[in-house]
Design a protein around this motif. Structure first.
Motif, PDB file in Angstrom:
ATOM      1  N   LEU A   6       0.817  -1.218   0.000  1.00 19.57           N
ATOM      2  CA  LEU A   6       0.000   0.000   0.000  1.00 19.57           C
ATOM      3  C   LEU A   6       0.852   1.270   0.000  1.00 19.57           C
ATOM      4  CD1 LEU A   6      -2.758  -1.007   2.581  1.00 19.57           C
ATOM      5  CD2 LEU A   6      -2.995  -0.861   0.089  1.00 19.57           C
ATOM      6  N   GLY A   7       2.172   1.109   0.116  1.00 20.39           N
ATOM      7  CA  GLY A   7       3.055   2.275   0.173  1.00 20.39           C
ATOM      8  C   GLY A   7       2.934   3.033   1.483  1.00 20.39           C
ATOM      9  N   MET A   8       2.586   2.325   2.533  1.00 21.50           N
ATOM     10  CA  MET A   8       2.370   2.933   3.844  1.00 21.50           C
ATOM     11  C   MET A   8       3.612   2.732   4.713  1.00 21.50           C
ATOM     12  SD  MET A   8      -0.596   1.921   6.639  1.00 21.50           S
ATOM     13  CE  MET A   8      -1.947   2.337   5.552  1.00 21.50           C
ATOM     14  N   SER A   9       4.014   3.775   5.413  1.00 20.03           N
ATOM     15  CA  SER A   9       5.166   3.669   6.308  1.00 20.03           C
ATOM     16  C   SER A   9       4.749   3.048   7.641  1.00 20.03           C
ATOM     17  CB  SER A   9       5.761   5.056   6.568  1.00 20.03           C
ATOM     18  OG  SER A   9       4.856   5.839   7.329  1.00 20.03           O
ATOM     19  N   GLN A  10       5.749   2.569   8.384  1.00 22.22           N
ATOM     20  CA  GLN A  10       5.471   2.057   9.731  1.00 22.22           C
ATOM     21  C   GLN A  10       4.908   3.176  10.595  1.00 22.22           C
ATOM     22  OE1 GLN A  10       9.332   0.476  10.814  1.00 22.22           O
ATOM     23  NE2 GLN A  10       8.667  -1.622  10.375  1.00 22.22           N
ATOM     24  N   GLU A  11       5.393   4.377  10.371  1.00 19.46           N
ATOM     25  CA  GLU A  11       4.915   5.521  11.145  1.00 19.46           C
ATOM     26  C   GLU A  11       3.427   5.776  10.885  1.00 19.46           C
ATOM     27  OE1 GLU A  11       6.299  10.076  12.214  1.00 19.46           O
ATOM     28  OE2 GLU A  11       7.089   9.130  10.416  1.00 19.46           O
ATOM     29  N   LEU A  69      -0.052   3.916  17.929  1.00 17.96           N
ATOM     30  CA  LEU A  69       1.196   3.320  18.412  1.00 17.96           C
ATOM     31  C   LEU A  69       2.393   4.040  17.806  1.00 17.96           C
ATOM     32  CD1 LEU A  69       0.309  -0.425  17.698  1.00 17.96           C
ATOM     33  CD2 LEU A  69       0.200   0.717  19.916  1.00 17.96           C
ATOM     34  N   THR A  70       3.567   3.741  18.336  1.00 17.54           N
ATOM     35  CA  THR A  70       4.799   4.258  17.746  1.00 17.54           C
ATOM     36  C   THR A  70       5.224   3.334  16.607  1.00 17.54           C
ATOM     37  OG1 THR A  70       6.242   2.964  19.185  1.00 17.54           O
ATOM     38  CG2 THR A  70       5.555   5.156  19.992  1.00 17.54           C
ATOM     39  N   GLN A  85       6.716   0.097  17.851  1.00 18.37           N
ATOM     40  CA  GLN A  85       5.783  -0.973  18.200  1.00 18.37           C
ATOM     41  C   GLN A  85       5.368  -1.732  16.948  1.00 18.37           C
ATOM     42  OE1 GLN A  85       4.839  -1.941  21.372  1.00 18.37           O
ATOM     43  NE2 GLN A  85       3.991  -3.683  20.279  1.00 18.37           N
ATOM     44  N   VAL A  86       5.128  -1.002  15.845  1.00 16.72           N
ATOM     45  CA  VAL A  86       4.785  -1.640  14.573  1.00 16.72           C
ATOM     46  C   VAL A  86       5.943  -2.546  14.136  1.00 16.72           C
ATOM     47  CG1 VAL A  86       4.291  -1.253  12.112  1.00 16.72           C
ATOM     48  CG2 VAL A  86       3.178   0.168  13.862  1.00 16.72           C
ATOM     49  N   GLN A  87       7.179  -2.071  14.296  1.00 19.28           N
ATOM     50  CA  GLN A  87       8.359  -2.880  13.969  1.00 19.28           C
ATOM     51  C   GLN A  87       8.353  -4.189  14.747  1.00 19.28           C
ATOM     52  OE1 GLN A  87      11.754  -0.388  14.881  1.00 19.28           O
ATOM     53  NE2 GLN A  87      12.263  -0.159  12.710  1.00 19.28           N
TER      54      GLN A  87
END
Length: 139
Positions: free
Chosen positions: A24-29, A37-38, A41-43
């Motif tokens: 989707l071209g979405m960043s973890q941020e 979440l930060t 946390q996604v990482q």
């Protein structure tokens, strides 16, 4: 103190989250913001270091626009068959492994933007010819 290895299912779900997020071209941020979440946390979710709870899995599937079952497709030891995810039949593990890499996602994204069927077929033929020349121990 020994560190416990991540559960294989947690790692699989995390890799599916990562794959879809990148598709989707979405960043973890951005995913983190949507979840409250930060990005760290996604990482941890994506690496399988932290287990994702049921309500969070549902929230992630809504944000990533996939059914919950998509996140579990092909998970180790479940024998789960796709029930309306991205395609009809279960894909071999090597397809999921390929799509989980940045190269696999980039190639897939670029390839799907090509609308000319003959050109797409020519690209497949070319890649197959290149792969046939590779030593078999590298495949």
């Amino acid at each position: 103190m020994s560190t416990k290895a991540p559960n294989p299912v947690d790692k699989h779900v995390g890799s599916r989250v990562r794959m879809r997020r990148i598709m989707l071209g979405m960043s973890q941020e951005k995913l983190g913001e949507a979840l409250g979440l930060t990005f760290q946390q996604v990482q941890k979710y994506e690496k399988g270091t932290n287990r994702v709870g049921a309500s969070r899995i549902q929230q992630i599937s809504e944000i990533l626009q996939v059914p919950v079952s998509f996140l579990f497709e092909g998970s180790p030891g479940t024998g789960v068959v796709r029930t309306g995810g991205m395609s009809e039949a279960p894909s071999p593990a090597y397809v999921s492994d390929f799509l989980a890499t940045s190269e696999g996602l980039a190639l897939t994204r670029a390839f799907t933007r090509i609308t000319d069927a003959k050109l797409r077929r020519s690209i497949v033929d070319m890649v197959e010819q290149i792969a046939a020349r590779e030593p078999s121990d590298q495949r």
